[in-house]
Structures are given as C-alpha cells and as structure tokens.
Design a protein around this motif. Structure first.
Motif, short mmCIF file in Angstrom:
data_model
loop_
_atom_site.label_atom_id
_atom_site.label_comp_id
_atom_site.label_asym_id
_atom_site.label_seq_id
_atom_site.Cartn_x
_atom_site.Cartn_y
_atom_site.Cartn_z
N VAL A 226 0.85 -1.20 0.00
CA VAL A 226 0.00 0.00 0.00
C VAL A 226 0.89 1.25 0.00
O VAL A 226 1.01 1.95 1.01
CB VAL A 226 -0.95 0.01 1.22
N PRO A 227 1.53 1.56 -1.13
CA PRO A 227 2.51 2.64 -1.18
C PRO A 227 1.97 4.00 -0.75
O PRO A 227 2.70 4.78 -0.13
CB PRO A 227 2.92 2.67 -2.66
N MET A 228 0.72 4.31 -1.06
CA MET A 228 0.20 5.65 -0.74
C MET A 228 0.00 5.83 0.76
O MET A 228 -0.09 6.96 1.24
CB MET A 228 -1.09 5.93 -1.51
N MET A 229 -0.02 4.74 1.53
CA MET A 229 -0.06 4.83 2.99
C MET A 229 1.35 4.80 3.58
O MET A 229 1.66 5.53 4.52
CB MET A 229 -0.87 3.67 3.57
N GLU A 230 2.21 3.97 3.01
CA GLU A 230 3.54 3.75 3.60
C GLU A 230 4.52 4.86 3.23
O GLU A 230 5.35 5.25 4.05
CB GLU A 230 4.07 2.38 3.18
N HIS A 231 4.41 5.35 1.99
CA HIS A 231 5.29 6.43 1.53
C HIS A 231 4.46 7.48 0.77
O HIS A 231 4.62 7.65 -0.44
CB HIS A 231 6.40 5.88 0.62
N PRO A 232 3.57 8.18 1.47
CA PRO A 232 2.65 9.10 0.79
C PRO A 232 3.35 10.21 0.00
O PRO A 232 2.91 10.55 -1.10
CB PRO A 232 1.81 9.68 1.94
N LYS A 233 4.44 10.77 0.53
CA LYS A 233 5.13 11.86 -0.18
C LYS A 233 5.76 11.37 -1.48
O LYS A 233 5.68 12.05 -2.51
CB LYS A 233 6.18 12.49 0.74
N LYS A 234 6.39 10.21 -1.43
CA LYS A 234 7.00 9.65 -2.65
C LYS A 234 5.93 9.28 -3.66
O LYS A 234 6.09 9.51 -4.87
CB LYS A 234 7.84 8.42 -2.29
N PHE A 235 4.83 8.71 -3.17
CA PHE A 235 3.74 8.33 -4.06
C PHE A 235 3.18 9.56 -4.76
O PHE A 235 2.99 9.57 -5.98
CB PHE A 235 2.64 7.63 -3.26
N ILE A 236 2.91 10.61 -4.00
CA ILE A 236 2.35 11.84 -4.57
C ILE A 236 3.33 12.48 -5.55
O ILE A 236 2.93 12.96 -6.63
CB ILE A 236 1.98 12.82 -3.45
N TYR A 237 4.62 12.47 -5.23
CA TYR A 237 5.63 13.04 -6.12
C TYR A 237 5.61 12.34 -7.48
O TYR A 237 5.61 12.99 -8.53
CB TYR A 237 7.01 12.93 -5.48
N ILE A 238 5.61 11.01 -7.46
CA ILE A 238 5.59 10.24 -8.70
C ILE A 238 4.30 10.51 -9.47
O ILE A 238 4.33 10.76 -10.68
CB ILE A 238 5.73 8.73 -8.41
N LEU A 239 3.19 10.46 -8.76
CA LEU A 239 1.88 10.62 -9.41
C LEU A 239 1.71 12.02 -10.00
O LEU A 239 1.24 12.17 -11.13
CB LEU A 239 0.77 10.31 -8.41
N GLU A 240 2.11 13.04 -9.26
CA GLU A 240 1.97 14.41 -9.76
C GLU A 240 2.81 14.63 -11.01
O GLU A 240 2.35 15.25 -11.98
CB GLU A 240 2.36 15.41 -8.67
N LYS A 241 4.03 14.13 -11.01
CA LYS A 241 4.89 14.27 -12.19
C LYS A 241 4.29 13.55 -13.39
O LYS A 241 4.32 14.05 -14.51
CB LYS A 241 6.29 13.72 -11.90
N TRP A 242 3.75 12.36 -13.16
CA TRP A 242 3.15 11.59 -14.26
C TRP A 242 1.90 12.29 -14.79
O TRP A 242 1.74 12.42 -16.01
CB TRP A 242 2.83 10.17 -13.77
N LEU A 243 1.06 12.75 -13.89
CA LEU A 243 -0.16 13.45 -14.33
C LEU A 243 0.16 14.73 -15.06
O LEU A 243 -0.58 15.13 -15.98
CB LEU A 243 -1.04 13.77 -13.11
N SER A 244 1.27 15.40 -14.71
CA SER A 244 1.63 16.66 -15.35
C SER A 244 1.93 16.48 -16.83
O SER A 244 1.86 17.43 -17.61
CB SER A 244 2.82 17.29 -14.64
N LYS A 245 2.27 15.25 -17.24
CA LYS A 245 2.53 14.98 -18.65
C LYS A 245 1.22 14.88 -19.44
O LYS A 245 1.21 15.04 -20.66
CB LYS A 245 3.29 13.65 -18.79
N LEU A 246 0.11 14.58 -18.72
CA LEU A 246 -1.17 14.35 -19.38
C LEU A 246 -2.14 15.51 -19.20
O LEU A 246 -2.98 15.76 -20.07
CB LEU A 246 -1.83 13.09 -18.80
#
Length: 250
Positions: A226-246
């Motif tokens: 459950v990455p978004m619970m265990e490492h929320p900041k890293k998860f959000i960083y990856i997700l925000e960067k990926w979404l920024s491409k779309l």
C-alpha cells in the motif's frame, strides 16, 4: 468538500477516482485527498459496498458496476482511476466494459493477474496475534499496521457475514484474470509499486507493464502493498509528475 459515510468528493477540475482495496477504506488515500484538490483536481472516493451487496452478487463485477453507476449519477464522464489492490482490479474491469469513462489509470499493488491473500479461508481468525502478523505483512514497515488497523481487520474476519463476503469477492477476483484483455486498454497507465510488496510481488508489476501497451512503471523502495499509505510523499511526487505529462496542473 462533500464528505459522507459512503464517499468523499473534494475540489474541482479533472476527476481522480480513488478505489481502495478489499479491507481498505476512505482513510487509505488520505494524503491524496488532502493534496490533489489544491492542485486543480476533483478527488472522488466512493466507499465500496463490499458488505452491503446480496451474497449472490458479491463479486468484482458488481463492485465495478456500483462505481460506474456512482460516477454516472454525479456526472463524471472521463476520469483518472487510481486503484490499490482490489481497487486497481475494479479500474481495469471498468476499462473493459466502459472505456469511455476512462481517461487514464494508476495501478498500485493491483490484483487482476495475481494476488496472495489470507487464502481460501481465514485460518486462526480468532487468534489476534496471527491476524496482527498477517496485517503487518502487508507493509514493509510493520509499524504502519497500527493497533486500530489490526483491530479493524480482526473485527472484520471474525464477523461471519463480512468474512463470507470477503471470501466471495476474493474468489471472484481470482477467477477474473485480466491478462488476455490488458493489451486492449489503449489508455495511459501509471504503475506505482512497492519493491517489497509481498501480496502482489514485483514480478506482477513487471507483467502489468509488459501487457499494458501505454504503461509507465515506477518503484518505491522499502515499501509493501500500500505505497500511498507507507510512503505518501514519494507516491504523490511520482503521481503528480506523471499526471503533469497528461493534464495541466496548477
């Protein structure tokens, strides 16, 4: 923000639909719920009615239909689905039957190809220490499995009605293998996976990446199911960067 017992809706903009796992809940995505509305997204999280469906329709298809109907009722036409474990599986089923609702998908510890669960039954379910150990195995850091989390799972598996429904859904998920369909999902897919995921091991993420034609894969070290619970900041960083491409992000 609209917050009810069975769903959360917060913010405006491109919709992000958060789908929790089999024993998960609204709190699993707390970090995303707090972050992404500030970035110009509409965050939507339905609580899956796992324990409220008739037994004969307690399966992954009924849960997928519930999400489709829920989104239709609130006027969502095209969304990014972010699914953990069972939630990822539901997102893939929605893509199979209602691809027009899907803008993109984020999978994290998703079932649909393989998942190691408690098994076909709940052995030693009355043994609190056993349930605690199994709960801790979900995470790389066992401290993430707080006493409240363990107490909640212990309560669920010792509730006969709830435990039966969990088994029905788990079995239906195993039967609903998505491997032959994934090549037809011609949508952007972000795979975010814990390197130490014991429930859906890393080879599952690699297979998703291989079978999904438009997928990107990202790893989080020292991280379990459950990455978004265990490492929320890293998860959000990856997700925000990926979404920024779309999508244009504030």
């Amino acid at each position: 923000m609209i917050e009810k017992k069975n769903h959360i809706i917060k913010g405006n903009g491109h919709p992000l639909v958060l789908l929790h796992g089999l024993m998960g809940g609204l709190s699993n995505f707390e970090s995303l719920i707090n972050f992404f509305p500030k970035k110009g997204f509409k965050v939507i999280m339905p609580l899956l009615p796992i324990y409220n469906m008739p037994l004969f329709s307690t399966n992954v298809f009924s849960l997928s239909k519930y999400v489709i109907n829920f989104l239709t009722d609130i006027g969502i036409k095209k969304a990014t689905f972010i699914g953990n474990s069972l939630g990822g599986h539901i997102a893939l089923i929605i893509a199979k039957y209602r691809l027009n609702l899907v803008h993109s998908i984020v999978l994290t510890g998703s079932s649909g190809l393989f998942e190691k669960s408690f098994g076909e039954s709940f052995p030693k379910r009355e043994n609190y220490e056993y349930i605690k150990k199994k709960s801790q195995e979900v995470f790389y850091n066992p401290k993430i499995a707080t006493k409240k989390l363990v107490d909640d799972i212990y309560s669920i598996v010792n509730d006969k009605r709830k435990s039966i429904k969990i088994l029905y859904i788990a079995r239906s998920a195993i039967k609903c293998n998505m491997s032959k369909f994934l090549c037809r999902i011609n949508k952007p897919i972000c795979i975010i996976w814990g390197k130490q995921d014991n429930i859906t091991p890393p080879h599952v993420a690699k297979l998703f990446h291989k079978l999904l034609p438009k997928s990107d894969i990202y790893w989080i070290d020292r991280c379990g199911h459950v990455p978004m619970m265990e490492h929320p900041k890293k998860f959000i960083y990856i997700l925000e960067k990926w979404l920024s491409k779309l999508i244009l992000i504030k």
